[in-house]
Design a protein around this motif. Structure first.
Motif, short mmCIF file in Angstrom:
data_model
loop_
_atom_site.label_atom_id
_atom_site.label_comp_id
_atom_site.label_asym_id
_atom_site.label_seq_id
_atom_site.Cartn_x
_atom_site.Cartn_y
_atom_site.Cartn_z
N ASN A 1 9.39 -5.04 14.57
CA ASN A 1 9.67 -5.49 13.51
C ASN A 1 8.49 -6.11 12.73
OD1 ASN A 1 12.25 -5.36 12.04
ND2 ASN A 1 12.20 -7.33 11.70
N GLU B 1 7.67 -7.06 8.57
CA GLU B 1 7.14 -8.34 8.00
C GLU B 1 5.81 -8.36 7.60
OE1 GLU B 1 7.46 -10.80 11.58
OE2 GLU B 1 9.53 -10.57 11.69
N ASN B 2 4.99 -7.47 8.00
CA ASN B 2 3.50 -7.73 7.37
C ASN B 2 3.12 -6.45 6.71
OD1 ASN B 2 3.00 -9.97 8.75
ND2 ASN B 2 2.69 -8.72 10.71
#
Length: 334
Positions: free
Chosen positions: A239, A243-244
């Motif tokens: 994940n 997120e990035n």
């Protein structure tokens, strides 16, 4: 949006279909084994029953006579078997020999002390088809012909003559009259090869789906391996990609992470954007089913790579398409 490692992504339907079809093929081929079972073993293990309609069975013959039926070109035989009297349709020379031998013997049930066995099929008068439709196998006219030919046959006359001096035989003869609601059809080896052929064709289809799923799983495995070599930090923490990410499309199951495009829809795909010169969404339609794909084209190749992104409504996800076009030169006609 979550990203999980699933090497079977995009292959699960193919895998399920392949296993189901292969199971069906094995079941079909397993039934063929009974066709090749020695006739004596079939006779012992699977006693004849007229309820097992249109299955290969074994019947023991006590007496036999070759006859002709009006309007029928193929040979027929009246046989006395363990269930009574029946018609047998066959062109087998062996039956001609048996009928000739039986005609030379005067006693009833000339083969009673001999084990004459035949593989046969039971053909019913009526078989129910789809939606309750009835498919007539034996016409009323053929039934009448069966009965008329039987009454005139030497086999029937012989039984009547010998029954006069045998009360038990007379009683048996009265009960065991000709069955005109069904007849027997001798099993042919051509039928066996036909059944084997059907099973093999179904097996090949199942193996085809299995190979297709195997290819998808292999490509997924390679792409996951490449991803973890490029970005070790995401192994076990997928994940982090979301997120990035520089860009995320939930609808297309697409994201951009550190200059790489990652698609995790029906298949898993990762590639450096520097190697890509165009991405375009297109659709494939089959009747009412519409499935959308992304076609990725590389700078060093004219051969595009297609990835399924699922079934979507045609006028949605305009923002995603606009991003693909404006940010990475998607307007290239592929």
């Amino acid at each position: 949006m979550k990203v999980k490692k699933r090497v079977t992504k995009g292959a699960r339907l193919y895998l399920l279909l392949s296993l189901f079809i292969i199971f069906i093929s094995f079941f079909m081929l397993k039934n063929v084994v009974s066709y090749t079972e020695p006739i004596e073993e079939m006779f012992i293990n699977h006693p004849l029953t007229e309820k097992e309609i249109e299955k290969v069975q074994v019947v023991r013959i006590y007496d036999i006579e070759k006859v002709e039926l009006p309007n029928e070109k193929q040979d027929f035989y009246i046989i006395e078997d363990e269930l009574g009297y029946h018609m047998l349709k066959s062109g087998n020379a062996k039956l001609d020999e048996m009928a000739e031998e039986a005609s030379k013997l005067s006693k009833a049930r000339p083969f009673e002390n001999k084990l004459f066995l035949l593989k046969i099929r039971v053909i019913p008068e009526i078989k129910r088809g789809r939606r309750g439709r009835k498919i007539v196998k034996i016409s009323p006219e053929m039934q009448q012909d069966f009965a008329a030919v039987f009454q005139k046959s030497n086999l029937a006359k012989k039984k009547e003559r010998e029954a006069k001096n045998d009360t038990m035989l007379a009683y048996t003869y009265q009960l065991a009259h000709l069955k005109t609601d069904l007849y027997f059809d001798e099993f042919d080896e051509i039928d066996l090869w036909f059944e084997i052929g059907k099973g093999i064709v179904v097996l090949i289809v199942g193996l085809g789906f299995l190979v297709a799923s195997g290819k998808i799983i292999y490509h997924n495995y390679k792409n996951y391996k490449e991803l973890f070599e490029l970005f070790p930090e995401v192994q076990g923490h997928m994940n982090l990609l979301v997120e990035n990410a520089e860009y995320v499309s939930k609808d297309f199951a697409l994201l951009v992470y550190k200059g790489h495009i990652i698609i995790h829809a029906d298949e898993f795909y990762v590639e450096s954007l520097n190697k890509i010169r165009g991405i375009r969404k297109f659709k494939k339609s089959y009747r009412a089913i519409v499935e959308y794909y992304l076609r990725v084209k590389y700078k060093n190749s004219d051969e595009p790579y297609e990835l399924s992104i699922g079934s979507f409504a045609g006028k949605r996800y305009v923002d995603d398409e606009k991003w693909l076009e404006e940010n990475y030169n998607i307007l290239v006609e592929l």
